[in-house]
Design a protein around this motif. Structure first.
Motif, PDB file in Angstrom:
ATOM      1  N   GLY A  68       0.848  -1.116   0.158  1.00  0.00           N
ATOM      2  CA  GLY A  68      -0.128  -0.111  -0.059  1.00  0.00           C
ATOM      3  C   GLY A  68       0.817   1.222   0.064  1.00  0.00           C
ATOM      4  N   GLU A  69       1.900   1.249   0.667  1.00  0.00           N
ATOM      5  CA  GLU A  69       2.841   2.375   0.570  1.00  0.00           C
ATOM      6  C   GLU A  69       3.470   2.890  -0.848  1.00  0.00           C
ATOM      7  OE1 GLU A  69       3.434   4.089   3.090  1.00  0.00           O
ATOM      8  OE2 GLU A  69       3.604   2.883   4.816  1.00  0.00           O
ATOM      9  N   GLN A  70       3.240   1.854  -1.654  1.00  0.00           N
ATOM     10  CA  GLN A  70       3.604   2.152  -3.234  1.00  0.00           C
ATOM     11  C   GLN A  70       2.630   2.531  -4.128  1.00  0.00           C
ATOM     12  OE1 GLN A  70       6.954   1.617  -3.489  1.00  0.00           O
ATOM     13  NE2 GLN A  70       6.723   0.835  -1.456  1.00  0.00           N
ATOM     14  N   ILE A  71       1.501   2.606  -3.356  1.00  0.00           N
ATOM     15  CA  ILE A  71       0.368   3.048  -4.155  1.00  0.00           C
ATOM     16  C   ILE A  71       0.126   4.666  -3.945  1.00  0.00           C
ATOM     17  CG2 ILE A  71      -2.241   2.800  -4.696  1.00  0.00           C
ATOM     18  CD1 ILE A  71      -1.738  -0.352  -3.952  1.00  0.00           C
ATOM     19  N   THR A  72       0.690   5.393  -4.289  1.00  0.00           N
ATOM     20  CA  THR A  72       0.522   7.040  -4.052  1.00  0.00           C
ATOM     21  C   THR A  72      -0.569   7.358  -5.169  1.00  0.00           C
ATOM     22  OG1 THR A  72       2.515   7.420  -5.503  1.00  0.00           O
ATOM     23  CG2 THR A  72       2.831   6.885  -3.091  1.00  0.00           C
ATOM     24  N   VAL A  73      -0.730   8.855  -4.702  1.00  0.00           N
ATOM     25  CA  VAL A  73      -1.882   9.408  -5.954  1.00  0.00           C
ATOM     26  C   VAL A  73      -1.171   9.783  -7.192  1.00  0.00           C
ATOM     27  CG1 VAL A  73      -1.535  11.506  -4.666  1.00  0.00           C
ATOM     28  CG2 VAL A  73      -3.607  11.209  -5.994  1.00  0.00           C
ATOM     29  N   VAL A  74       0.371  10.306  -7.138  1.00  0.00           N
ATOM     30  CA  VAL A  74       1.079  10.583  -7.865  1.00  0.00           C
ATOM     31  C   VAL A  74       1.443   9.450  -8.841  1.00  0.00           C
ATOM     32  CG1 VAL A  74       3.463  11.529  -8.801  1.00  0.00           C
ATOM     33  CG2 VAL A  74       2.398  12.415  -6.776  1.00  0.00           C
ATOM     34  N   ILE A  75       1.363   8.458  -8.363  1.00  0.00           N
ATOM     35  CA  ILE A  75       1.805   7.145  -9.221  1.00  0.00           C
ATOM     36  C   ILE A  75       0.353   6.687  -9.771  1.00  0.00           C
ATOM     37  CG2 ILE A  75       2.126   4.515  -9.176  1.00  0.00           C
ATOM     38  CD1 ILE A  75       4.886   6.458  -8.921  1.00  0.00           C
ATOM     39  N   VAL A 188      -3.606  12.106  14.523  1.00  0.00           N
ATOM     40  CA  VAL A 188      -4.119  11.003  15.585  1.00  0.00           C
ATOM     41  C   VAL A 188      -3.771   9.680  15.512  1.00  0.00           C
ATOM     42  CG1 VAL A 188      -6.065  12.662  16.037  1.00  0.00           C
ATOM     43  CG2 VAL A 188      -6.385  10.759  14.348  1.00  0.00           C
ATOM     44  N   ALA A 189      -3.237   9.390  14.136  1.00  0.00           N
ATOM     45  CA  ALA A 189      -3.010   7.911  13.889  1.00  0.00           C
ATOM     46  C   ALA A 189      -1.594   7.223  14.401  1.00  0.00           C
ATOM     47  CB  ALA A 189      -2.964   7.547  12.253  1.00  0.00           C
ATOM     48  N   ASP A 190      -1.301   6.037  14.732  1.00  0.00           N
ATOM     49  CA  ASP A 190      -0.046   5.434  14.769  1.00  0.00           C
ATOM     50  C   ASP A 190       0.103   4.599  13.760  1.00  0.00           C
ATOM     51  OD1 ASP A 190      -1.777   3.598  15.251  1.00  0.00           O
ATOM     52  OD2 ASP A 190      -1.073   3.117  17.310  1.00  0.00           O
ATOM     53  N   LEU A 191       1.465   3.742  13.710  1.00  0.00           N
ATOM     54  CA  LEU A 191       1.864   2.850  12.447  1.00  0.00           C
ATOM     55  C   LEU A 191       0.495   1.704  12.432  1.00  0.00           C
ATOM     56  CD1 LEU A 191       3.960   2.451  10.701  1.00  0.00           C
ATOM     57  CD2 LEU A 191       4.684   0.599  12.049  1.00  0.00           C
ATOM     58  N   ARG A 192       0.079   1.476  13.534  1.00  0.00           N
ATOM     59  CA  ARG A 192      -0.929   0.333  13.576  1.00  0.00           C
ATOM     60  C   ARG A 192      -2.037   0.746  12.690  1.00  0.00           C
ATOM     61  NH1 ARG A 192      -1.814  -4.575  15.690  1.00  0.00           N
ATOM     62  NH2 ARG A 192      -0.172  -4.087  17.389  1.00  0.00           N
ATOM     63  N   GLY A 193      -2.558   1.841  13.197  1.00  0.00           N
ATOM     64  CA  GLY A 193      -4.032   2.446  12.419  1.00  0.00           C
ATOM     65  C   GLY A 193      -3.561   2.837  10.945  1.00  0.00           C
ATOM     66  N   THR A 194      -2.474   3.492  10.544  1.00  0.00           N
ATOM     67  CA  THR A 194      -2.219   3.827   9.075  1.00  0.00           C
ATOM     68  C   THR A 194      -2.184   2.372   8.438  1.00  0.00           C
ATOM     69  OG1 THR A 194       0.215   3.792   9.734  1.00  0.00           O
ATOM     70  CG2 THR A 194      -1.256   5.694   9.468  1.00  0.00           C
ATOM     71  N   SER A 369       1.877   8.478   5.758  1.00  0.00           N
ATOM     72  CA  SER A 369       3.031   7.744   5.948  1.00  0.00           C
ATOM     73  C   SER A 369       4.333   8.713   6.252  1.00  0.00           C
ATOM     74  CB  SER A 369       2.882   6.468   4.972  1.00  0.00           C
ATOM     75  OG  SER A 369       2.174   5.707   5.101  1.00  0.00           O
ATOM     76  N   VAL A 370       4.287   9.456   5.013  1.00  0.00           N
ATOM     77  CA  VAL A 370       5.797  10.489   5.030  1.00  0.00           C
ATOM     78  C   VAL A 370       5.577  11.167   6.073  1.00  0.00           C
ATOM     79  CG1 VAL A 370       6.569  11.927   3.637  1.00  0.00           C
ATOM     80  CG2 VAL A 370       5.556  10.209   2.162  1.00  0.00           C
ATOM     81  N   THR A 371       4.549  11.799   6.407  1.00  0.00           N
ATOM     82  CA  THR A 371       4.462  12.650   7.655  1.00  0.00           C
ATOM     83  C   THR A 371       4.896  12.213   9.091  1.00  0.00           C
ATOM     84  OG1 THR A 371       2.708  14.019   6.443  1.00  0.00           O
ATOM     85  CG2 THR A 371       3.004  14.550   8.931  1.00  0.00           C
ATOM     86  N   PHE A 372       4.184  11.097   9.057  1.00  0.00           N
ATOM     87  CA  PHE A 372       4.478  10.036  10.351  1.00  0.00           C
ATOM     88  C   PHE A 372       6.117   9.797  10.513  1.00  0.00           C
ATOM     89  CE2 PHE A 372       4.341   6.262  12.935  1.00  0.00           C
ATOM     90  CZ  PHE A 372       3.639   6.549  14.023  1.00  0.00           C
ATOM     91  N   ALA A 373       6.654   9.105   9.308  1.00  0.00           N
ATOM     92  CA  ALA A 373       7.970   8.850   9.456  1.00  0.00           C
ATOM     93  C   ALA A 373       8.870  10.007   9.711  1.00  0.00           C
ATOM     94  CB  ALA A 373       8.267   8.156   8.347  1.00  0.00           C
ATOM     95  N   ALA A 374       8.656  11.332   9.193  1.00  0.00           N
ATOM     96  CA  ALA A 374       9.352  12.500   9.524  1.00  0.00           C
ATOM     97  C   ALA A 374       9.310  12.937  10.819  1.00  0.00           C
ATOM     98  CB  ALA A 374       8.902  13.554   8.471  1.00  0.00           C
ATOM     99  N   ALA A 375       7.852  12.924  11.295  1.00  0.00           N
ATOM    100  CA  ALA A 375       7.786  13.377  12.661  1.00  0.00           C
ATOM    101  C   ALA A 375       8.388  12.554  13.497  1.00  0.00           C
ATOM    102  CB  ALA A 375       6.174  13.406  12.974  1.00  0.00           C
ATOM    103  N   VAL A 376       8.523  11.177  13.236  1.00  0.00           N
ATOM    104  CA  VAL A 376       9.267  10.468  14.568  1.00  0.00           C
ATOM    105  C   VAL A 376      10.814  10.486  14.394  1.00  0.00           C
ATOM    106  CG1 VAL A 376       9.860   7.674  14.647  1.00  0.00           C
ATOM    107  CG2 VAL A 376       7.494   8.288  14.084  1.00  0.00           C
ATOM    108  N   SER A 377      11.149  10.810  13.163  1.00  0.00           N
ATOM    109  CA  SER A 377      12.780  11.255  12.999  1.00  0.00           C
ATOM    110  C   SER A 377      12.882  12.465  13.975  1.00  0.00           C
ATOM    111  CB  SER A 377      12.974  11.390  11.733  1.00  0.00           C
ATOM    112  OG  SER A 377      14.262  11.746  11.366  1.00  0.00           O
ATOM    113  N   VAL A 378      11.955  13.491  13.660  1.00  0.00           N
ATOM    114  CA  VAL A 378      12.134  14.637  14.457  1.00  0.00           C
ATOM    115  C   VAL A 378      12.171  14.470  15.957  1.00  0.00           C
ATOM    116  CG1 VAL A 378      11.128  16.909  15.176  1.00  0.00           C
ATOM    117  CG2 VAL A 378      11.325  16.359  12.724  1.00  0.00           C
ATOM    118  N   ALA A 379      11.480  13.644  16.528  1.00  0.00           N
ATOM    119  CA  ALA A 379      11.107  13.408  17.757  1.00  0.00           C
ATOM    120  C   ALA A 379      12.306  12.687  18.297  1.00  0.00           C
ATOM    121  CB  ALA A 379       9.776  12.579  18.254  1.00  0.00           C
TER     122      ALA A 379
END
Length: 534
Positions: A68-75, A188-194, A369-379
């Motif tokens: 699912g991570e590969q199915i983006t709107v741009v693609i 509000v989501a976490d990795l399990r929710g996404t 997904s992109v935002t969540f991963a970037a925010a985890v890196s910031v934290a």
């Protein structure tokens, strides 16, 4: 590889008869999705469960989510159009994207075995210290923000086209509204929710593409040969449709430009930070390999259906009509959905609604997904334990605030630059991942001599090189599709810098770690001492 999502002045693709039903069904679906999203919201303060679902996701479930991570709107909206308009060149881009997970499979088990899930933590494998973690956070943000801008813009344009309001004002409004909804979801989501949303998206996307393909084949008596023949006949260049070079981006740059694009797409897609976070949710290294195997199979099927849908769009609609709607083909999936069935049939409305729902899920999950991963890196990497103690809030709170800040900044930039063709930023993000992340991980896992100096030289040198080569490329000036078409400081005849930047990054990492000039200096000093002693 860069896709252009220009649609100013596009005609109504749906028609007034179906517009009301499509809009109603679309908004009902959005409401149901958001309701489901908030039921998946978590208040868990344990970073391990919040970021990587406690490393407990089953292999098949996580593999479907990886697909699912590969199915983006741009693609989803760009590749069928690129195939419909440019034939072989569009297909080669789809094949490159499909190969990316195969490359990631080579490193996935090693990444999972480290029990680390941000770039800063992985960079610190051979070079502990705050500097390496900051470098990981900087690289994650430099990759994420351009991706978010392009995804938000693509989602807004697609939503405007689907509801039959293709004006520039409507596109900006749709971008803002989509960005607001996605910010709420990501906040509000976490990795399990996404993961649940990703898993739901995959069968819907595959079923929709399969339905479009079968309906198109029905128009040609179920003959793939007739479908391909019609696509060639209705293309803008029937004799060159199945030959390389029809895509304007590569026609004047020769095979070196094509090789550079292949390097960037394959390595860059494989090294995205959100994909690294996803594989870290596997139970162990063997589960990570099984998850990747499932993801590779589903992704291959997705791109096969996407290629077929692009050919079907050329055969049913015609490249000329697709080009009138959008010079780069973004309207191809919507046009195909509106033409495979009679205009006054209920089935046509259903198919268009399905395309709208898949597009919404694609932009929702991709941006989240992109935002969540970037925010985890910031934290974890940028603030760190000392930084969080100084501001007096916990790690989950820093992550949530970072999600909102990233979404807001990306949305503001996407709307402020709406009149500019910023889609080259997608290639820039992929170039950064291919240039800085792939060499750093290869060295970290395979070379014990790789150290902090080599890492910092590789990361910041690669970042600087990518930025300079992109600024001096045809994507920014000197061509009609560039960011600044009226300016001309185009010095490097490569649309993407991978052919130069990836080998240069490997070299910088080796030079910084091995420092061969010091060995040569020691050899000279030893020789001088021996000569004097004699």
């Amino acid at each position: 590889m860069t896709t252009y999502l220009l649609s100013a002045g596009s005609p109504d693709l749906i028609g007034s008869a179906a517009r009301g039903a499509v809009i109603t069904a679309f908004f009902v679906f959005i409401g149901l999705c958001l309701l489901w999203v908030f039921t998946l919201a978590t208040q868990d303060d344990d970073p391990e469960r919040l970021y990587v679902a406690g490393r407990s996701l089953p292999p098949v479930f996580n593999g479907v989510a990886m697909a699912g991570e590969q199915i983006t709107v741009v693609i989803l909206v760009s590749l069928p159009g690129a195939i419909a308009l440019f034939g072989y060149d569009g297909v080669s881009t789809a094949v490159d994207s499909a190969l990316a997970l195969g490359v990631f499979l080579l490193l996935a088990s090693k990444i999972r075995a480290t029990r680390r899930y941000t770039l800063g933590e992985l960079f610190a494998l051979r070079a502990e210290g705050p500097g390496t973690r900051i470098a990981g956070a900087v690289m994650t943000l430099c990759i994420a923000v351009p991706l978010l801008m392009v995804q938000l813009r693509a989602g807004g344009i697609t939503a405007a086209l689907l509801i039959g309001m293709p004006t520039e004002t409507a596109q900006v409004v749709c971008t803002v509204l989509m960005g607001f909804l996605i910010t709420c979801f990501a906040g509000v989501a976490d990795l399990r929710g996404t993961s649940f949303i990703q898993v739901a998206k995959v069968p819907i996307a595959l079923a929709t593409l399969a339905a479009l393909t079968l309906l198109a084949l029905r128009l040609f008596d179920w003959s793939p040969e007739s479908l391909l023949s019609a696509a060639m006949d209705k293309s803008m260049s029937p004799d060159d449709y199945l030959s390389p070079g029809l895509w304007a981006h590569t026609a004047d740059f020769g095979p070196l430009g094509t090789i550079s694009d292949h390097i960037v797409v394959v390595l860059g897609t494989a090294m995205m930070p959100h994909l690294i976070l996803r594989v870290s949710a596997s139970r162990d290294a063997s589960a990570a390999r099984r998850s990747l195997s499932v993801a590779v199979g589903l992704t291959g099927l997705f791109y096969l259906l996407l290629i077929t849908a692009g050919v079907a769009a050329a055969a049913v609609v015609g490249s000329g009509q697709i080009g009138v709607v959008d010079g780069k083909g973004q309207g191809a999936p919507i046009l195909l959905a509106s033409e495979v069935l009679p205009h006054h049939s209920t089935g046509r409305v259903v198919v268009i609604v399905l395309v709208a729902c898949v597009a919404f899920l694609a932009v929702l999950t991709a941006v989240a997904s992109v935002t969540f991963a970037a925010a985890v890196s910031v934290a974890r990497d940028l603030f760190g334990q000392k930084g969080r103690s100084r501001i007096g809030i916990g790690e989950p709170a820093v992550m949530r605030l970072s999600v909102v800040a990233l979404c807001v900044v990306s949305l503001l930039l996407a709307t402020a630059l709406y009149r500019y063709p910023i889609e080259f930023l997608l290639a820039f993000s992929l170039s950064l991942a291919a240039t800085c992340v792939f060499p750093a991980l290869v060295y970290s896992f395979l070379w014990t001599g790789f150290n902090r100096r080599g890492l910092l030289w590789l990361v910041y040198g690669g970042l600087s090189l990518c930025a300079l080569l992109t600024l001096a490329s045809p994507a920014v000036s000197g061509t009609k599709y560039a960011l600044l078409p009226e300016q001309d400081f185009n010095l490097i005849p490569l649309h993407t810098p991978g052919l130069i930047s990836v080998p240069a990054a490997f070299l910088l990492g080796w030079l910084g770690s091995a420092r061969p000039w010091e060995g040569a200096a020691r050899t000279r000093r030893t020789a001088l001492k021996e000569a004097r002693s004699q």
